[in-house]
Write an enzyme that holds these catalytic residues in place. Structure first.
Site, PDB file in Angstrom:
ATOM      1  N   SER A 117      11.665 -39.564 -33.818  1.00  0.00           N
ATOM      2  CA  SER A 117      10.762 -40.808 -33.944  1.00  0.00           C
ATOM      3  C   SER A 117       9.818 -40.975 -32.700  1.00  0.00           C
ATOM      4  O   SER A 117      10.325 -40.535 -31.579  1.00  0.00           O
ATOM      5  CB  SER A 117      11.426 -42.155 -34.024  1.00  0.00           C
ATOM      6  OG  SER A 117      11.694 -42.608 -32.767  1.00  0.00           O
ATOM      7  N   LYS A 118       8.682 -41.510 -32.750  1.00  0.00           N
ATOM      8  CA  LYS A 118       7.581 -41.203 -31.805  1.00  0.00           C
ATOM      9  C   LYS A 118       8.197 -42.027 -30.562  1.00  0.00           C
ATOM     10  O   LYS A 118       7.434 -41.810 -29.598  1.00  0.00           O
ATOM     11  CB  LYS A 118       6.405 -41.501 -32.131  1.00  0.00           C
ATOM     12  CG  LYS A 118       6.057 -42.971 -32.545  1.00  0.00           C
ATOM     13  CD  LYS A 118       4.524 -43.062 -33.020  1.00  0.00           C
ATOM     14  CE  LYS A 118       4.247 -44.306 -33.907  1.00  0.00           C
ATOM     15  NZ  LYS A 118       3.302 -44.392 -34.842  1.00  0.00           N
ATOM     16  N   ARG A 119       9.167 -43.045 -30.673  1.00  0.00           N
ATOM     17  CA  ARG A 119       9.383 -43.637 -29.647  1.00  0.00           C
ATOM     18  C   ARG A 119      10.130 -42.747 -28.441  1.00  0.00           C
ATOM     19  O   ARG A 119      10.257 -43.130 -27.641  1.00  0.00           O
ATOM     20  CB  ARG A 119      10.447 -44.892 -29.872  1.00  0.00           C
ATOM     21  CG  ARG A 119       9.578 -46.105 -30.094  1.00  0.00           C
ATOM     22  CD  ARG A 119      10.458 -47.288 -30.880  1.00  0.00           C
ATOM     23  NE  ARG A 119      10.771 -46.960 -32.064  1.00  0.00           N
ATOM     24  CZ  ARG A 119       9.958 -47.035 -33.310  1.00  0.00           C
ATOM     25  NH1 ARG A 119       8.735 -47.597 -32.932  1.00  0.00           N
ATOM     26  NH2 ARG A 119      10.155 -46.862 -34.507  1.00  0.00           N
ATOM     27  N   ARG A 156       4.645 -43.651 -21.563  1.00  0.00           N
ATOM     28  CA  ARG A 156       5.794 -43.685 -21.626  1.00  0.00           C
ATOM     29  C   ARG A 156       6.567 -43.099 -20.147  1.00  0.00           C
ATOM     30  O   ARG A 156       7.390 -43.517 -19.947  1.00  0.00           O
ATOM     31  CB  ARG A 156       6.220 -43.109 -22.931  1.00  0.00           C
ATOM     32  CG  ARG A 156       7.881 -43.502 -23.133  1.00  0.00           C
ATOM     33  CD  ARG A 156       8.016 -42.801 -24.822  1.00  0.00           C
ATOM     34  NE  ARG A 156       7.510 -41.491 -24.778  1.00  0.00           N
ATOM     35  CZ  ARG A 156       7.119 -41.435 -26.165  1.00  0.00           C
ATOM     36  NH1 ARG A 156       7.540 -41.976 -27.206  1.00  0.00           N
ATOM     37  NH2 ARG A 156       6.582 -39.751 -26.241  1.00  0.00           N
TER      38      ARG A 156
END
Ligand code: GLU
Length: 499
Positions: free
Chosen positions: A252-254, A467
């Site tokens: 997932s892009k998180r 991030r």
């Protein structure tokens, strides 16, 4: 029988690496059987589908070298290949089900459905429609229609018995019908849901094998029942395990970049991505892992796909990409570099940005280096020198990350709106906040204009850089993240951040 497979992406975001994997397996399967592979755009969700996303998906899949025999861009005998252009077909089939008592109009209000769900949850039951509107009399229906009460179309589901399903990789699966919800087939705006459109299209496009992600297994009973209701032969189903991070969590892009655009921008070769994804579909020993698409096609074996879940390992991707790059003949290497560099942005725009800050021509390298880099080396001391308290900096980075994903069109105006709204929401001066973003995005607080740079870098690179700095600050705990989400949802927004 000619084998026909398809990939059916929904154009609601960036082109996902998982879509490439599904497309590749469908393509390889069709090829292995001398069949055809097509691409269909599933844009029934009008609120979330965008033309920009469709364009990016097609471009990304083309970049990977995946080719389809039929699709919205190449046409074909079973078109149109975009669901928004096939509405009449779905309405006609929904009507047919209603006439035959296999579907019914449901007039329940959101309030009633919410109360029903809450009641069922409180009783420890799985929320599910209770069939309230299924047995309305024709008079009651006529009355509601005359009053103009909005309605949806739901499919009738048997009350008893079990649904028996077969999946090539998983064998037989059984689900009791009482577990299955009376799925909405047509929404109150008259547009179909995925379930109806998907089954109708797979039938009319003569799809023989549906190879898709395992997240669709819960939908299979409804899909099989629709085939039965229409009296159609159902295709064979294969549900592929989802790609995973090395810690086995869902990709997932998180956690990791999932957009094909990010991989392109970071300088991975399409050949490497196809190589890594293709390895999940062949049985190979250690050592011999560098394969071209052709070599994968020769070795392709659907049954080699392990249900354990393929691990999309970035370290392995780096290693493979290095091998691919180093093995390229010099002229090919040069043309790959030229193609990649031109993807960074037009030279005149890059130079235009640098010119606003330049003192000597030899500053160019330093000013523009961050456009050509992957992850930046960020100097924590420089962060400490910024006027923001670490807590505010973390909050600003997190808020910006959330908003970045909510933006439809990635333009410098949208970037500016996101960053200004972030500063305002965190309650800090924009000037202080912007230094932090400069550091994260360009690696230095003095750099070329930020909003243009972020537009040119693209959303995925920006997300990854923000991030990275958030991680340098120690990251955000789940609890903290939830508290911030609540706080933010409660605060009035200065302006909507979407386009
Ligand atoms: N539109 C669905 C998706 O985005 C396709 C699912 C299917 O292949 O049936 O995944």
């Amino acid at each position: 029988m000619t084998v026909r497979t398809r990939v059916a992406p929904s154009p609601t975001g960036d082109p996902h690496i998982g879509t490439a994997y599904i497309a590749l397996v469908n393509l390889l399967f069709a090829r292995a059987h001398g069949g055809q592979f097509l691409l269909r755009i599933e844009d029934t969700d009008r609120a979330r589908s965008t033309a920009a996303s469709e364009r990016m998906i097609l471009k990304a899949l083309h970049w990977l070298g995946l080719q389809w025999d039929e699709g919205p861009d190449v046409g074909g005998p079973h078109g149109p290949y975009r669901q928004s252009e096939r509405s009449a077909l779905y309405s006609e089939h929904a009507e047919r089900l209603i006439q035959e008592g296999k579907a019914f109009r449901c007039y329940c209000t959101t309030e009633r459905l919410d109360a029903l769900r809450a009641e069922q949850r409180a009783a420890g039951m799985k929320p599910k429609y209770d069939g309230f509107c299924q047995h309305l009399t024709p008079e009651e229906r006529a009355e509601k229609d005359a009053e103009g009460i909005p309605s949806v179309v739901r499919m009738a589901i048997p009350e008893e018995g079990v649904c028996r399903m077969h999946d090539r990789l998983r064998g037989d699966i059984e689900v009791a019908w009482k577990e299955v919800d009376m799925q909405i087939l047509v929404k109150s705006d008259g547009l179909p849901t995925y379930h109806l459109a998907n089954v109708v299209d797979d039938h009319f496009m003569e799809i023989t094998h549906v190879i898709r992600g395992e997240e669709w297994i819960p939908s299979l009973p409804k899909h099989l029942l629709l085939y039965e209701y229409f009296g159609w032969q159902a295709p064979e189903f294969v549900h592929l395990p989802l790609l995973r991070n090395p810690d086995r969590s869902k990709l997932s892009k998180r956690k990791n970049p999932t957009s094909i655009l990010w991989y392109e921008r970071m300088g991975y070769l399409p050949e490497t991505l196809i190589n890594l994804l293709g390895l999940f579909t062949v049985s190979v020993g250690e050592g011999d892992e560098k394969f071209t698409m052709e070599e994968i096609a020769e070795r392709f074996d659907l049954s080699a796909i392990s249900l354990g879940g393929p691990v999309f390992d970035l370290q392995k991707l780096d290693w493979l990409n290095g091998r691919w790059l180093r093995d390229l003949p010099a002229p090919e290497f040069q043309s790959k570099v030229a193609a990649w560099a031109s993807g960074v942005g037009p030279a005149d725009r890059l130079l235009g940005l640098a010119q606003t800050r330049i003192e000597r021509l030899s500053d160019l390298g330093g000013l523009l280096a961050f456009f050509f880099q992957g992850r930046l080396d960020i100097d924590l001391a420089a962060l400490e020198a910024s006027k923001l308290e670490p807590e505010s900096a973390k909050k600003a980075l997190q808020f910006a990350l959330w908003d970045i994903d909510a933006v439809d069109e990635w333009t410098k105006e949208a970037v500016e709106r996101v960053l200004r709204a972030t500063a305002e929401d965190v309650g800090v001066k924009f000037r202080d906040c912007v230094r932090l973003f400069y550091l994260a995005i360009a690696g230095s607080a003095q750099s070329v204009p930020l909003f243009d740079s972020m537009e040119m870098l693209g959303r995925d690179i920006c997300r990854e850089r923000l991030r990275h700095v958030l991680e340098l600050y120690g990251g955000v705990s789940k609890k903290q993240g939830e508290a911030w989400r609540k706080e933010r949802a409660a605060a009035p927004r200065p302006e909507a951040v979407t386009d």
